[in-house]
Design an enzyme around this catalytic site. Structure first.
Site, mmCIF file in Angstrom:
data_model
loop_
_atom_site.group_PDB
_atom_site.id
_atom_site.type_symbol
_atom_site.label_atom_id
_atom_site.label_comp_id
_atom_site.label_asym_id
_atom_site.label_seq_id
_atom_site.Cartn_x
_atom_site.Cartn_y
_atom_site.Cartn_z
ATOM 1 C CG HIS A 170 -1.683 -1.213 1.462
ATOM 2 N ND1 HIS A 170 -2.590 -1.666 0.537
ATOM 3 C CD2 HIS A 170 -1.715 -2.103 2.488
ATOM 4 C CE1 HIS A 170 -3.144 -2.784 0.992
ATOM 5 N NE2 HIS A 170 -2.629 -3.074 2.164
ATOM 6 C CG HIS A 175 -6.083 -5.852 1.342
ATOM 7 N ND1 HIS A 175 -6.957 -5.015 1.986
ATOM 8 C CD2 HIS A 175 -4.948 -5.865 2.074
ATOM 9 C CE1 HIS A 175 -6.378 -4.551 3.082
ATOM 10 N NE2 HIS A 175 -5.173 -5.036 3.161
#
Ligand SMILES: Nc1ncnc2c1ncn2[C@@H]1O[C@H](COP(=O)(O)OP(=O)(O)O)[C@@H](O)[C@H]1O
Ligand SMILES: Nc1ncnc2c1ncn2[C@@H]1O[C@H](COP(=O)(O)OP(=O)(O)O)[C@@H](O)[C@H]1O
Ligand SMILES: [Mg+2]
Ligand SMILES: [Mg+2]
Ligand SMILES: [Mg+2]
Ligand SMILES: [Mg+2]
Lengths: 333, 212, 333, 212
Positions: free
Chosen positions: A57, A219
């Protein structure tokens, strides 16, 4: 799978090594357990701020470690919550006796691992408070789900409570402020492409050339619905509408608008999407008084974007504007 | 026949092998309704567990299982790390100082593990998780024990129930974990955690059958 | 083609509109001819700095307009040099009587269009100097080519001469400094994927799933060679070796290392590549004393990266460190 | 037969049409050895040129061509903008105040255009550019004129030479423009600028043949 990596199991450590050398003035990287901590931690008389989550991320969270933002970040394997050992070590490293706040994104794994770490830290005599971000309006009803996911608001929270912590606020005040940020913020994301988890070696989901996923998380998981790729204006409306309805945001509100790229989307498209969002909000009498445009909370190389709106008041604006000096966000220093 | 500490060591070694073999399959199941890491997570965890086994090889079953639990907590991460970690920790507590387990003991130990998962995960059956495989296994084990079945017979019934439970996750709507974000779209996919739970149950049966 | 756009012919204008609203405190956007100019231009007693080029390289150049960097940027159509009308209007807008420097990347189109603009500006009595960046070592011999392309060094030059211009240097000094930056810098890039020019609607080149292009520029053009995708360490070596040989960089040198993403490459991979570059340089006794890691000069959503090394001395270091306040680079303010 | 100002207007209109039709083809050629914008660039330019034509419809050929040139400079960008822009500007200067052109004039005008391109682009023949199509066309036009051919015959020969020149760019190694970065890999592809130059030559012939 095409990536600039050596081996899937080495990605996180090698990227950490890069960060360690690149930002030695701001932060220190510890290994086994892995965590990134402000070079000058613990800071006397300051509440410690610790966050963490799966890797993939970036710049979140490691890129937000520094003055005016996080004291430490715990990077897990790609898209996998870190383990309690990491949060415990980070918590100890930043604890200066004023308590430590854990900023946790609402995912089952993150919540449980941080919970275990908080229990262990408490057992060692460190006062720990936790706040869980859950701003993703794509997840509809927490009666039937693990609850809304924590996404874009996490970045804004880390900046805002970072400002307050730097200014000397105590743990209770910091926790209250963090909860306020969460309560005032909403997000929604979409993907044009899937991403490839290095270990998996192939796209997490297949998306035909003319379709997009609406309501994705961070995700690489599929979203709630799949529709034909449309115009930017329509995509912006699909993201903005559920956000605006949910809080709800109202005429006269002042907001921070955060247009976030998922990792594989070029900046030119993010500015174009910001322009669409700006038109939508102007049409509803909502003023963008602060903004953040760029790829700050990503899903590896996924193409797509998310919108986050945060309803501002004087307190939130003040701490957003406060100086920050981290690898990924910097102003006032 | 009873379960010995040696069986438990072999059980953990067998899980490690099976998880490695099925790593990509588990990850693939997790791609469909999750984030494509379940196999990788467990493989990372059990690979580390394997390195810890020699240090507890001569210890009681409780110590072995607790070591497995803490190692999983420290290496797996994600949802399955705290869940399986807690499961093995609780199982270890329920078998503290024991070097042999009867079928009755086994039921107690596995039920403790199940309760640990439920407490940590705040979950119940029917939510499309590992619990949907482990729960029916516990029920079957208890029923077999009540019917007076011996260890192997009981365990065979438990493994069969575990498999049925795992397969029953396919038509379920997920309401816990990452798969719940998919809503209706979670239907039609087998839960990765239920699948890994079944692999573990199979591993125990395999070890006991081989040592008969 | 999957993009967050409305229509190919609207991309540039709509992204400009987004920038205009997002950064109204720093810059003003003019349309027809399109250019982006510092909100406070012209700045009394300051040499004006103008750059420009095709769009699709964001944040370059518009994201570098602001205090301590560019006074104006001229965005052309995607991957197409802007037209002289844009450079002329921008030059007039930033001219404060101390002359204007045109920072031009060495592409036939950019060079010719800037040349025509400089002639027109001179005819209107504005003193214009030009510097052409040509740092791309992938282009081998300028006897047989249009000469080396201008790539990563352009970003560093805009920052460094921006610092000097802000400090009051005159046009001759600025031009000399710009030429020094160009002389001290070398770059090389690679691509894992092609990009899609919006108007073209399909990838500029096809690249099999296991191959990469080495020696690409920034316009989605194919590179010099195509090889099997390898490990990050090998890719880093392929990029670093020709750079190091060319200047050459030597043991004891201090450099600014710029690891740049091409637009579709996630930050985690850039840090990993930085780590590889760091190891290579350390092995040769070269010290990285400044660095820039991120996607600053891009090719739309192309996946890949480039390395730029700039040999530093006190003067270059001083102006690199000088404060800068632009949408894409900011420190010291 | 002479070329009238009206022919020139029709010539420009025809180029605009042909460029629009061949836009994707030109862009595709530019994908192979450039940056996939040549068709888009010219289409943008000539579409704007079309809107300027009414204002010069009653003007001399020089004014028409100069207007085309300045408009191309202001709207095309890239390499082809300054090159074609300069070409039309120079052609306009070579036909200033003229309302009719003979075949001799045409040769002079096109040669002026060619020289403009070469001066702006610092290029010569054999470098795989538009010059490799325009140069042979100028040669053929001059030869035909010397041989006493009439306008149409001369132009047909020039267009044929232009086409041959365009095709001859295929095996060439590029040493100018973006294609030069490809080195050896530029070989085997037809140059986009040479192709658009041929489209323009064809357009002139088409207009004159139609008005015969
Ligand atoms: N609250 C919960 N209770 C029980 N099991 C759960 C819960 N949440 C998730 N799981 C199990 O965890 C599995 C996913 O594990 P894993 O992929 O390793 O973690 P993550 O979802 O964090 O990526 C699911 O398939 C499910 O069986
Ligand atoms: N120096 C030059 N001299 C003559 N023609 C050139 C030169 N450089 C490029 N060209 C021509 O320009 C064409 C490319 O035009 P275009 O694609 O519109 O511009 P760009 O290369 O800037 O993208 C080439 O195919 C070639 O024919
Ligand atoms: Mg996970
Ligand atoms: Mg998972
Ligand atoms: Mg171009
Ligand atoms: Mg081109």
């Amino acid at each position: 799978m095409k990536k600039l990596i050596n081996a899937p199991e080495q990605v996180v450590k090698e990227a950490l090594a890069g960060m360690a050398d690149a930002h030695a003035d701001l932060l220190t990287v510890h290994y086994d357990p892995d965590f990134i901590v402000r070079a000058d931690a613990p800071i006397a008389n300051k509440v410690g701020l610790v966050s963490g989550g799966g890797s993939g991320h970036e710049p979140m969270h490691g890129g937000f470690v520094g003055k005016g933002m996080l004291d430490a970040a715990c990077p897990g394997a790609v898209f996998t919550s870190p383990v309690p050992d990491q949060m415990l070590a980070a918590t100890k490293a930043v604890s200066a006796g004023k308590g430590v706040l854990h900023i946790v994104k609402n995912y089952t794994g993150d919540v449980m691992n941080f919970e275990m770490a908080a229990e262990l830290a408490a057992a060692e005599g460190i006062e720990v408070a936790s706040v869980v971000t859950n701003d993703d309006v794509a997840v509809k009803d927490s009666l039937y789900t693990a609850g809304r996911r924590g996404v874009g608001v996490t970045v804004l929270m880390e900046k805002i409570v970072g400002g307050a912590a730097e200014a000397g606020a105590d743990l209770a005040a910091i926790k209250r402020l963090a909860e306020k940020v969460n309560a005032h913020g909403r997000s929604m994301g979409m993907a044009l492409t899937s991403c490839v988890v290095p270990h998996a070696g192939k796209p997490t989901f297949d998306l035909p050339d003319d379709e997009m996923e609406i309501g994705i998380g961070i995700h690489g998981e599929p979203g709630r619905t799949r529709v034909k790729v449309g115009h930017a204006a329509d995509i912006a409306a699909m993201l903005a509408a559920p956000i605006l309805e949910d809080l709800p945001f109202k005429q006269g509100d002042h907001v921070l608008a955060f247009v976030n790229g998922m990792g594989g989307t070029p900046l030119i498209e993010l500015y174009l999407m910001y322009n669409e969002l700006h038109k939508i909000l102007a049409g509803q009498g909502i003023t963008i008084s602060r903004r953040l445009i760029g790829s700050y909370i990503t899903s590896l190389e996924m193409a797509g974007c998310s919108f986050t709106l945060l309803k501002l008041d004087d307190e939130l604006t003040k701490f957003w504007d406060a100086p920050v000096l981290t690898p990924a966000l910097r102003w006032g220093y | 026949m009873q379960i010995t500490a040696d069986h438990v060591i072999k059980f953990i070694e067998t899980i490690t092998m099976r998880v490695k073999e099925q790593r990509d399959y588990l990850t693939q199941l997790d791609s469909a309704i999750g984030d494509a890491d379940h196999g990788v997570n467990l493989d990372r965890g059990f690979t580390t567990v394997l390195t810890k086994l020699p240090s507890v090889a001569d210890k009681d079953i409780g110590t072995i299982l607790k070591t497995v639990g803490t190692t999983l907590v420290s290496t797996v991460g994600g949802a399955s790390g705290p869940l399986y970690g807690t499961a093995f920790l609780r199982a270890g507590m329920a078998s503290a100082d024991r070097f042999e387990l009867t079928v009755d003991d086994l039921a107690v130990v596995i039920e403790a593990a199940l309760e640990g998962i439920q407490a940590r995960g705040k979950s119940t059956r029917g939510e499309k998780t590992m619990i949907d495989a482990i729960g029916p296994a516990v029920d079957a084990l208890k029923a077999a024990r009540a019917a007076g079945d011996d260890l192997l017979t009981s365990l065979r019934k438990a493994v069969a129930a575990c498999q049925a439970g795992m397969e029953a996750t396919i038509p379920m709507l997920a309401t816990k974990g990452r798969a719940s974000y998919l809503g209706e779209r979670s239907i039609g996919h087998q839960d990765p955690g239920a699948t890994s739970a079944f692999l573990m149950a199979q591993a125990l049966l395999e070890v006991l059958e081989a040592s008969q």
